[in-house]
Design a protein around this motif. Structure first.
Motif, PDB file in Angstrom:
ATOM      1  N   GLN A   1       8.238  -6.440   9.440  1.00  0.00           N
ATOM      2  CA  GLN A   1       8.056  -7.110   8.145  1.00  0.00           C
ATOM      3  C   GLN A   1       6.801  -6.605   7.448  1.00  0.00           C
ATOM      4  OE1 GLN A   1      10.151  -9.041   6.738  1.00  0.00           O
ATOM      5  NE2 GLN A   1       8.939  -9.627   4.949  1.00  0.00           N
TER       6      GLN A   1
ATOM      7  N   GLU B   1       6.586  -4.760   3.970  1.00  0.00           N
ATOM      8  CA  GLU B   1       5.733  -5.214   2.874  1.00  0.00           C
ATOM      9  C   GLU B   1       4.854  -4.082   2.357  1.00  0.00           C
ATOM     10  OE1 GLU B   1       3.593  -8.485   4.429  1.00  0.00           O
ATOM     11  OE2 GLU B   1       5.283  -9.909   4.297  1.00  0.00           O
TER      12      GLU B   1
ATOM     13  N   GLU C   1       4.900  -2.610  -1.284  1.00  0.00           N
ATOM     14  CA  GLU C   1       3.681  -2.514  -2.084  1.00  0.00           C
ATOM     15  C   GLU C   1       3.495  -1.110  -2.646  1.00  0.00           C
ATOM     16  OE1 GLU C   1       0.491  -3.816   0.350  1.00  0.00           O
ATOM     17  OE2 GLU C   1       1.013  -5.958   0.227  1.00  0.00           O
TER      18      GLU C   1
END
Length: 716
Positions: free
Chosen positions: A643, A647, A651
């Motif tokens: 995860q 992320e 980003e």
């Protein structure tokens, strides 16, 4: 949107100059007066564009040559190419890069509503039946003006004689020309401060019609009030017309009629030509072939009412209509993801759960629960058959009633201070079949906003079968009326509904065949754990005791049951020993006591051995569970790591997107700069051309005088 007397965004106005000669002696020449030639072919891209003038003056003098003014193309002329609008709703807003951009309609700096805004605005409706419900709301609001029914029907397009059109008709008060234009305008609403009216944004008609089809035409007839004559109006909101003619602003052609001496006569505001342009545009781009066909639609309305015709209905990815008119002759259903054949079969087996299983794809099912209470004399007719009103309370059993009074919010008005909601919940009558049906129907001012709102997403079967109903007038609905604005008041209501559902389920689930749940102090957990008994057995005198947890396995439970009589034996021995020591201390008594002690110790030893075996088994199980726990932790850590990586990737992608957006914005600024420069250059050129045109006109006037002078001399 622009709603003017003509579909030409740059209509001509002002007084007409005098003619330069009569028709018998000279060609028909007028200043700034267009010549309409009916024999010429119409421009397929712009109905409002006329042929350019070519002025010819014959002269008997050799110095008077033929003068032809510059053939200047008006700014509203569009390229001859006609782009085609996509028939799929979610692709209709995409512009083909190969298609020329629309030209700007005027030289002023006014900001206009671009036609693509109509499509972008309609994307607020993700669900087509939600868009249809908006039109039903408008008809229901007309009850105060005499409406007794709304009829939703389908018909065949008269122009191509094969495609379907959708018709929504009511016999409400209708609209006069003024309110008719307000209805077709963006953001204007007379309902904003009216009680018991959900609509307040002035956006529902436009978004709903454009979500269902690319085009809509509205017929409205209004009785004469306050001494005014009855009127009837026709307006066309056509995305196809605006897109394929490459209009740069949203134009809604309208025509109005007034009943004078029992005869309908046109209402002309600016010019007769503008009125004719609007009618011509409507006839060309509507499903009807002539003005008489348009006027025949008012025969359905009798003395008053409104008739909305939506055509060029949207299609799905397979080229089929998004709306299904074939499956049920008395229903309008949806194709695609909203339709679940398994739910349809379940609805036949579980009639009390029918609305939960079918409202997503069936307009008849959805419309029956759309209003908490329906006016007694108002009918909703769907394709010739009445829609029966249905209350979810009729599908519930074991009902309970709760009262919820929200904490006052700063955005509330003074009349909302004493608001509260009555929550009615219970099991659906089919709950004993253990089907996954649950949720709350939340209404706002009598209108269903969130159907079967699933507030508790528990693991396993917890919460199944619990349904409820409430009217929450203290929360503002979203623009599409398919949800509420996400505020603190809504979050508190959601938490309270979760609490009530958990408490109701935990205390009554055993009544419909589920295992009893242990009552917990904290109802915020997602799982209610079944109760498990704990047994404790004393295996030694006073000092030694062993606690044995009775598991679900049969051998442990039998061991606990076998230990109970042994404990009773120990207690009896304890009671006998003091008495034997106090009464007699001979060897026979001591021998009997020793024999009894030996027997009891043997039984205790046997019990300890069995207890040790149980403890050993429990330790092995504990070790196994610890290993499983470690594996689970490792999996969770791996998932967390994945995860985090995801992320980080998102980003980075977000940063790249921001850079791309910045680059696009910079390019846009450059394009805007070039556009402004080009526009300024064009203005200069246009002014020069206009100056030359005026000079040419002056020359013409001079030549005319010379001609008249020559004529006078010849007569002399």
């Amino acid at each position: 949107m622009t709603d003017s007397g003509s579909t030409n965004p740059k209509s001509q106005s002002g007084a007409t100059d005098s003619t330069l000669g009569d028709g018998s002696s000279h060609p028909g020449l007028k200043r700034d007066l267009r010549n309409y030639d009916k024999d010429d072919d119409d421009d397929t891209n712009s109905l409002s564009t006329k042929k350019p003038r070519i002025t010819t003056i014959e002269s008997t003098s050799e110095s008077c040559k033929k003068i032809v003014p510059l053939d200047v193309t008006p700014l509203t002329i569009v390229p001859p190419e006609t782009p085609k609008l996509s028939r799929q709703f979610w692709k209709a807003g995409d512009d083909d890069e190969s298609v020329p951009l629309p030209r700007y309609c005027s030289n002023d700096a006014a900001v206009r509503v671009h036609p693509q805004f109509l499509h972008a605005n309609a994307t607020s409706h993700k669900w087509a039946l939600g868009a249809l419900a908006e039109l039903l709301d408008n008809s229901l609001d007309e009850v105060n003006n005499g409406a007794t029914y709304v009829h939703v029907n389908s018909a065949t397009n008269e122009r191509d004689e094969k495609s379907n059109i959708l018709i929504v008709e009511d016999n409400g008060g209708g609209m006069n020309p003024s309110t008719f234009r307000e209805c077709l305008s963006l953001g204007y609403s007379r309902k904003r401060n009216m009680a018991d009216r959900v609509g307040q944004y002035g956006n529902g008609f436009k978004t709903s019609t454009m979500r269902l089809g690319a085009d809509a035409i509205v017929f409205s007839r209004c009785r004469g009030t306050n001494g005014n004559n009855p009127t009837q109006s026709i307006g066309m909101l056509s995305y196809t017309f605006l897109y394929e003619t490459r209009k740069c602003e949203a134009i809604v052609p309208t025509v109005d009629y007034e009943l004078v001496d029992n005869e309908w006569k046109e209402i002309v505001y600016n010019s007769r030509d503008g009125w004719s342009d609007n009618l011509e545009t409507i006839v060309k781009w509507s499903p009807y072939l002539s003005e008489q066909d348009l006027l025949d639609q008012f025969d359905h309305l009798e003395e008053q009412g409104t008739r909305i015709v939506i055509y060029n209905l949207w299609e799905d990815d397979e080229g089929k209509l998004e709306l299904d008119f074939d499956t049920d002759p008395h229903d309008i259903q949806l194709r695609g993801v909203n339709r679940d054949e398994k739910n349809i079969e379940m609805a036949k087996a579980y009639p009390n759960s029918r609305h939960f299983l079918t409202y997503r794809h069936s307009l008849r099912s959805y419309a029956s629960i759309l209003y908490l209470k329906r006016p007694p004399n108002f009918r909703i007719i769907l394709r010739g058959k009445d829609v029966e009103h249905h209350s979810i309370l009729d599908d519930m059993m074991m009902k309970e009633e709760k009262t919820y009074k929200p904490v006052r919010s700063p955005e509330w008005s003074s009349d909302q201070d004493e608001m509260c909601a009555t929550i009615k919940l219970g099991f659906v009558k089919d709950a004993h079949h253990h089907i996954d049906i649950q949720g709350f129907n939340v209404y706002h001012k009598n209108r269903l906003i969130k159907p079967f709102w699933r507030v508790w997403n528990a693991a396993g079967s917890d919460g199944r079968g619990v349904i409820g109903i409430l009217e929450a007038n203290f929360i503002q609905p979203a623009h599409n009326k398919q949800g509420f604005e996400r505020t603190a008041v809504l979050s508190k209501l959601e938490g309270r509904l979760v609490h009530h559902q958990k408490h109701y389920w935990s205390s009554r689930c055993h009544e419909i065949g589920y295992a009893p749940r242990r009552k917990q102090k904290n109802y915020e957990s997602n799982v209610t754990v079944p109760a498990r008994p704990i047994y404790t057995t004393n295996l030694d005198r006073g000092s030694s005791s062993t606690a044995v947890l009775a598991r679900s396995r049969q051998n442990s439970e039998s061991f606990v049951r076998n230990q109970i009589p042994q404990v009773n034996t120990q207690a009896s021995v304890k009671n006998i020993q003091p008495e034997s020591r106090s009464t007699d201390r001979n060897r026979v008594g001591i021998s009997l006591e020793e024999t009894s002690s030996v027997n009891v110790q043997a039984e205790l030893q046997k019990g300890k051995q069995e207890s040790a075996e149980v403890v050993s088994k429990l330790q092995r199980e504990k070790t196994l569970l610890e290993l499983q726990l470690k594996e689970s932790k490792a999996k969770i850590q791996a998932l967390e790591k994945a995860q985090r990586e995801k992320e980080l990737l998102l980003e980075s992608q977000l940063k790249e997107s921001k850079v791309k957006i910045q680059n696009l914005e910079n390019r846009q600024e450059g394009v805007n700069k070039i556009f402004h420069e080009e526009r300024a250059r064009r203005d200069v050129t246009e002014n020069a051309l206009r100056k030359k045109l005026r000079e040419a006109s002056d020359v013409i006037d001079g030549l005319k005088k010379q001609v008249e002078t020559f004529k006078g001399k010849r007569m002399l």
